[in-house]
Design an enzyme around this catalytic site. Sequence first.
Site, PDB file in Angstrom:
ATOM      1  N   ALA A   1      -0.517   9.452  -6.379  1.00 52.48           N
ATOM      2  CA  ALA A   1      -1.735   7.908  -6.818  1.00 52.48           C
ATOM      3  C   ALA A   1      -2.416   7.889  -7.526  1.00 52.48           C
ATOM      4  CB  ALA A   1      -1.973   7.342  -5.213  1.00 52.48           C
TER       5      ALA A   1
ATOM      6  N   GLY B   1       0.635  -1.069  -0.205  1.00 52.10           N
ATOM      7  CA  GLY B   1       0.082   0.225  -0.145  1.00 52.10           C
ATOM      8  C   GLY B   1       1.037   1.085  -0.188  1.00 52.10           C
ATOM      9  N   GLY B   2       1.914   0.930   0.501  1.00 49.26           N
ATOM     10  CA  GLY B   2       2.825   2.368   0.309  1.00 49.26           C
ATOM     11  C   GLY B   2       3.118   3.318   1.034  1.00 49.26           C
ATOM     12  N   THR B   3       3.884   4.562   0.666  1.00 51.82           N
ATOM     13  CA  THR B   3       3.304   6.032   1.311  1.00 51.82           C
ATOM     14  C   THR B   3       1.783   6.267   1.692  1.00 51.82           C
ATOM     15  OG1 THR B   3       5.508   6.597   0.492  1.00 51.82           O
ATOM     16  CG2 THR B   3       3.811   8.579   1.359  1.00 51.82           C
TER      17      THR B   3
ATOM     18  N   GLY C   1      13.875  -5.446  -2.797  1.00 49.98           N
ATOM     19  CA  GLY C   1      14.782  -6.865  -4.185  1.00 49.98           C
ATOM     20  C   GLY C   1      15.612  -5.322  -4.450  1.00 49.98           C
TER      21      GLY C   1
ATOM     22  N   HIS D   1     -29.702  19.997 -10.424  1.00 42.56           N
ATOM     23  CA  HIS D   1     -30.037  21.487  -9.477  1.00 42.56           C
ATOM     24  C   HIS D   1     -30.725  20.863  -7.964  1.00 42.56           C
ATOM     25  CE1 HIS D   1     -31.494  25.360  -8.233  1.00 42.56           C
ATOM     26  NE2 HIS D   1     -32.510  25.587  -7.905  1.00 42.56           N
TER      27      HIS D   1
ATOM     28  N   GLY E   1       8.152  19.320   0.011  1.00 45.69           N
ATOM     29  CA  GLY E   1       7.893  18.401  -0.891  1.00 45.69           C
ATOM     30  C   GLY E   1       8.791  17.012  -0.520  1.00 45.69           C
TER      31      GLY E   1
ATOM     32  N   ASP F   1       6.177   7.726  -8.466  1.00 48.00           N
ATOM     33  CA  ASP F   1       6.974   8.746  -7.409  1.00 48.00           C
ATOM     34  C   ASP F   1       8.789   9.149  -7.466  1.00 48.00           C
ATOM     35  OD1 ASP F   1       4.524   9.913  -6.426  1.00 48.00           O
ATOM     36  OD2 ASP F   1       4.786   9.432  -4.390  1.00 48.00           O
TER      37      ASP F   1
HETATM   38  P1  NAI Z   1       5.209  20.598  -2.909  1.00 49.10           P
HETATM   39  O1  NAI Z   1       6.236  20.151  -3.679  1.00 49.10           O
HETATM   40  O2  NAI Z   1       3.847  20.508  -4.061  1.00 49.10           O
HETATM   41  O3  NAI Z   1       5.660  21.623  -2.273  1.00 49.10           O
HETATM   42  C1  NAI Z   1       6.525  22.094  -1.781  1.00 49.10           C
HETATM   43  C2  NAI Z   1       6.621  23.755  -1.274  1.00 49.10           C
HETATM   44  O4  NAI Z   1       7.253  24.158  -0.387  1.00 49.10           O
HETATM   45  C3  NAI Z   1       7.201  24.723  -2.174  1.00 49.10           C
HETATM   46  O5  NAI Z   1       5.524  25.601  -2.380  1.00 49.10           O
HETATM   47  C4  NAI Z   1       8.216  24.922  -2.142  1.00 49.10           C
HETATM   48  O6  NAI Z   1       8.435  26.412  -2.883  1.00 49.10           O
HETATM   49  C5  NAI Z   1       8.161  24.954  -0.327  1.00 49.10           C
HETATM   50  N1  NAI Z   1       9.482  25.413  -0.088  1.00 49.10           N
HETATM   51  C6  NAI Z   1      10.376  24.582  -0.848  1.00 49.10           C
HETATM   52  N2  NAI Z   1      11.430  24.482  -0.050  1.00 49.10           N
HETATM   53  C7  NAI Z   1      10.782  25.272   1.245  1.00 49.10           C
HETATM   54  C8  NAI Z   1      11.918  26.425   2.448  1.00 49.10           C
HETATM   55  N3  NAI Z   1      12.794  26.194   2.318  1.00 49.10           N
HETATM   56  N4  NAI Z   1      10.946  27.186   3.108  1.00 49.10           N
HETATM   57  C9  NAI Z   1       9.362  27.590   2.812  1.00 49.10           C
HETATM   58  N5  NAI Z   1       9.496  26.931   1.595  1.00 49.10           N
HETATM   59  C10 NAI Z   1       9.652  25.865   0.408  1.00 49.10           C
HETATM   60  O7  NAI Z   1       5.577  19.132  -1.636  1.00 49.10           O
HETATM   61  P2  NAI Z   1       4.645  18.773  -0.902  1.00 49.10           P
HETATM   62  O8  NAI Z   1       3.593  19.468  -0.718  1.00 49.10           O
HETATM   63  O9  NAI Z   1       5.340  18.320   0.255  1.00 49.10           O
HETATM   64  O10 NAI Z   1       4.153  17.475  -2.015  1.00 49.10           O
HETATM   65  C11 NAI Z   1       5.096  16.437  -2.293  1.00 49.10           C
HETATM   66  C12 NAI Z   1       4.242  15.562  -3.691  1.00 49.10           C
HETATM   67  O11 NAI Z   1       3.465  14.856  -2.663  1.00 49.10           O
HETATM   68  C13 NAI Z   1       4.067  16.577  -4.137  1.00 49.10           C
HETATM   69  O12 NAI Z   1       4.159  16.634  -5.803  1.00 49.10           O
HETATM   70  C14 NAI Z   1       2.218  16.475  -4.067  1.00 49.10           C
HETATM   71  O13 NAI Z   1       1.550  17.673  -5.171  1.00 49.10           O
HETATM   72  C15 NAI Z   1       2.278  15.362  -3.326  1.00 49.10           C
HETATM   73  N6  NAI Z   1       0.982  15.698  -2.814  1.00 49.10           N
HETATM   74  C16 NAI Z   1      -0.399  15.612  -3.484  1.00 49.10           C
HETATM   75  C17 NAI Z   1      -1.252  15.465  -2.707  1.00 49.10           C
HETATM   76  C18 NAI Z   1      -2.808  15.949  -3.069  1.00 49.10           C
HETATM   77  O14 NAI Z   1      -3.052  16.155  -4.434  1.00 49.10           O
HETATM   78  N7  NAI Z   1      -3.723  16.075  -2.760  1.00 49.10           N
HETATM   79  C19 NAI Z   1      -1.509  15.444  -0.669  1.00 49.10           C
HETATM   80  C20 NAI Z   1      -0.020  15.512  -0.905  1.00 49.10           C
HETATM   81  C21 NAI Z   1       0.860  14.947  -1.829  1.00 49.10           C
END
Ligand code: NAI
Length: 490
Positions: free
Chosen positions: A340, A51-53, A131, A469, A291, A332
């Site tokens: 996902a 199931g992973g992350t 693996g 509606h 990130g 990822d």
């Molecule tokens: P992200 O890359 O979307 O956002 C990280 C944010 O941190 C960016 O806005 C960046 O400018 C900022 N940042 C980077 N270094 C920084 C620093 N030193 N100080 C302040 N701000 C800084 O990464 P996030 O939110 O951690 O998500 C990781 C991945 O997981 C993404 O690809 C995201 O789309 C995905 N994800 C998607 C979700 C959803 O669609 N509901 C939920 C959780 C994760």
Amino acid sequence: MARPNVAALGGSSLVQHDLVVIGGGPAGYAAALYGAASGLDVALVEEHLLGGTCLHVGCIPAKELLETAAVLRTVQDAAEFGVGAVDGGALEPVVDLAASQARKQKVIDGLARGVASLLAGREVTVYDGTGRLGAAHVVSIDHGAGDPTLVVSEHVVLATGSSPRTIPGFEVDGTLVMTSDEVLSLDEVPDRVAVIGGGAIGCEFASMLADYGSTVTLLEAAPEILPGCDADAAKAVRRSFRKRRIDVHSGVAVAGHQPGENGTTVRYGPAGGGDGEGTELAVDLVVVAVGRRPRGDSAGLVGTRVVVDDRGFVEVDDRLRTGEHGVYAVGDVVDTPQLAHVGFAEGMFVVRDLLGESPAPLDPATVPWCIYSHPEVAFAGLTEAAAIEAGHDVVVSSHRFAGNGRAMILGEVDGLVKVVAEKDPDGRAGRILGVHLVGPWVTEQLGQGYLAVNWEATVDEVAAFIQPHPTLSELFGETVLSLTGRSLHG
Ligand code: NAI
């Protein structure tokens, strides 16, 4: 379905499969399930939890805990709907995170049992261990004790996922500094929180903790939160966060933190402006959400032609093929949206590709995005800025939920629908390029916007459809209708 063949290799037994998948998160288990459904003899190697992350420290637990926040808001607002306590007093809800965590775990356990039984039902051989892919498509599976198991397959899928990124000066200790991995196991609501990073994860946690009652400060390095979202959508979220007293500072750089007797003090200042230490912020918890780092280097790969770039991504072409013939990478660990559902799609795609079915490559620019903060955000296709940058002449229309009947009934009027369309030579709106939603349940409303973008539908075609509606999705219909040049309510 063929069962594993066992052959001999230099004295060790070598188990043969049609497909070996390394990593049992959404991308990996999708490849395994879809491969098995296609008649292949599949092995899946997982070193931790199936199931992973997504299932254990990502989408599912995050949305579960966000649901606690939603229930809390509903009860807090109950009096407005004429619902109170038996004695006539107001309902005074409190969050019991231990109970919430127990419910979260029950949901995770149920889904984990589901994944395991689907794999068993399709006779996927699940190997418990790490693996490592070596030369000649041999995967060595290290079980931690005893001899490794050696398996070989014409096709190997790397699906080793990602882990939270951290930043210098903010060492994760699970108490004062956490990433998503630890926040999802919180058992107490912290009083004051700094969330570093205003992407999807940062915004979801900022929203959740603010609902729980924490005082939240969001520190984002870029000029605006939610990079990748349409500017109007990001602005709408920011406005709504402000109303809920989430203190958002964008364009800032964090310099470090100093633990004290009572929590810790975070230092930050303007991004690119000297040492970045202008402001001090006392908090009880720092959440680092900057990130996720792909785990490209975690599957061995010695003696293969698989290339891992300096960011940790496995390099692939648009068919998700690595430099080693027959070896694919999905999820990822490749440089496509870290979602996902993109992992599911990629897992299925590579099975079809290796079967010679020539599926059309996935377009990362049109995948659906859903962010579960309050208000929610959902979009597909190009933002207005990206469409202009790509050379499109565009016409846009936005409508706010404030005028939507169902939103008023729900008491959830923050947010908007924005549609970006291509401007035809006659000046009228043509093909729909992007659909951007902020507001109540928009993650469940994106479907028709996603289809419109991916079917390359025009505003005239979509405007002809009837929206039921009263629904929230009427606002999408209204927005598209207004792009035809005539509108009804907007
Ligand atoms: P992200 O890359 O979307 O956002 C990280 C944010 O941190 C960016 O806005 C960046 O400018 C900022 N940042 C980077 N270094 C920084 C620093 N030193 N100080 C302040 N701000 C800084 O990464 P996030 O939110 O951690 O998500 C990781 C991945 O997981 C993404 O690809 C995201 O789309 C995905 N994800 C998607 C979700 C959803 O669609 N509901 C939920 C959780 C994760």
